[in-house]
Write an enzyme that holds these catalytic residues in place. Structure first.
Site, PDB file in Angstrom:
ATOM      1  N   ASP A  14     -17.944   0.733  -0.873  1.00 48.97           N
ATOM      2  CA  ASP A  14     -16.541   1.123  -1.613  1.00 48.97           C
ATOM      3  C   ASP A  14     -16.842   1.933  -2.682  1.00 48.97           C
ATOM      4  OD1 ASP A  14     -15.797  -1.052   0.035  1.00 48.97           O
ATOM      5  OD2 ASP A  14     -15.820  -2.714  -1.355  1.00 48.97           O
ATOM      6  N   ASP A  32      -9.574  -8.227   7.027  1.00 47.81           N
ATOM      7  CA  ASP A  32      -9.904  -8.911   5.882  1.00 47.81           C
ATOM      8  C   ASP A  32      -9.362 -10.327   5.816  1.00 47.81           C
ATOM      9  OD1 ASP A  32     -11.071  -6.556   4.917  1.00 47.81           O
ATOM     10  OD2 ASP A  32      -9.109  -5.909   3.842  1.00 47.81           O
TER      11      ASP A  32
END
Length: 252
Positions: free
Chosen positions: A131, A12
């Site tokens: 997500d 990330d």
């Protein structure tokens, strides 16, 4: 013969640095994304995923220069996501050296983007990331890095993405993210058993056994993790040997 299962470190990226949080918040720095990627490549990772985690939220494009650096230094396939909203963004990432792109918020907002990417570049380029959070026995999809709930159900949306031409589904359980208590194996099994494309599991890796469980119980095609790799808690060669010893088809 079964396809080999894949181990995929996820990096990330925020402000050019690798970060990792818990349940999508409380970020801490984990190192230089190119150097980490090189290490993972050398250790036997099958692929890498780089996500510009604030691009959609901040409304900007993904890090082209960083992708070019990664492509020069790394010899395994890698996927890039964050802030990819149109075909021009996909083309820019592929030209910079990425093998695949991951789309999430943009696909939820305009599902036709999946069809367009598959048609122009091939399904293998298009990873649809989802997500989702389990709330009252229902899995709800979220936008903008887990910030905004939608009215879309995980399973309905995954099937639509599959039908539109996605090459893979990358499912992150927001309930399990960074908690290190294991993957969302029930939901993963339901996805894997009903979709015609591979499912990448994300969210929950804490021990070697969790990876074994996600392949045997969750029926996932690949397992993605971040902090256990970034902070040296589970060395990739050791993990792969463990999985192989336990009957998982994996590239050593």
């Amino acid at each position: 013969m079964a396809l080999a299962k894949r181990i995929i470190p996820c990096l990330d990226i925020k402000d050019g640095t690798t970060v990792k949080g818990t349940n999508f918040v409380n970020l801490r720095e984990a190192g230089d994304p190119v150097e980490l990627g090189k290490q993972y490549s050398e250790q036997g990772a099958d692929e890498l995923v780089y996500l510009d985690i604030t691009a959609s939220h901040e409304g900007r494009k993904t890090f082209t220069a960083l992708v070019e650096r990664i492509a020069r230094e790394i010899n395994i396939p890698f996927t890039v996501g964050g802030g990819i909203n149109e075909l021009a963004d996909v083309e820019r990432m592929l030209m910079a050296g990425a093998d695949k792109v991951s789309i999430n918020s943009a696909a939820l907002r305009r599902p036709e983007l999946i069809d367009e990417i598959a048609r122009h570049f091939g399904s293998q380029v298009c990873v649809v990331a989802i997500d989702a959070r389990e709330e009252e026995d229902k899995w709800t999809c979220y936008l903008n890095g887990g910030r905004i709930p939608t009215d879309r159900d995980l399973f309905d949306w995954a099937h639509e993405a599959n039908e539109r031409g996605a090459g893979e589904i990358l499912f992150t359980s927001m309930n399990h993210d960074g908690v290190k208590q294991g993957f969302a194996n029930d939901a993963l099994r339901q996805l894997s058993d009903t979709l015609s494309i591979p499912v990448i599991a994300s969210g929950g890796a804490g021990r070697r056994e969790h990876f074994l469980d996600v392949f045997t119980e969750g029926h996932a095609d690949a397992a993605l993790a971040a902090s256990v790799f970034h902070f040296g808690e589970i060395p990739i060669p050791e993990l792969k040997q463990y999985l192989s010893n336990n009957g998982i088809e994996i590239r050593l």
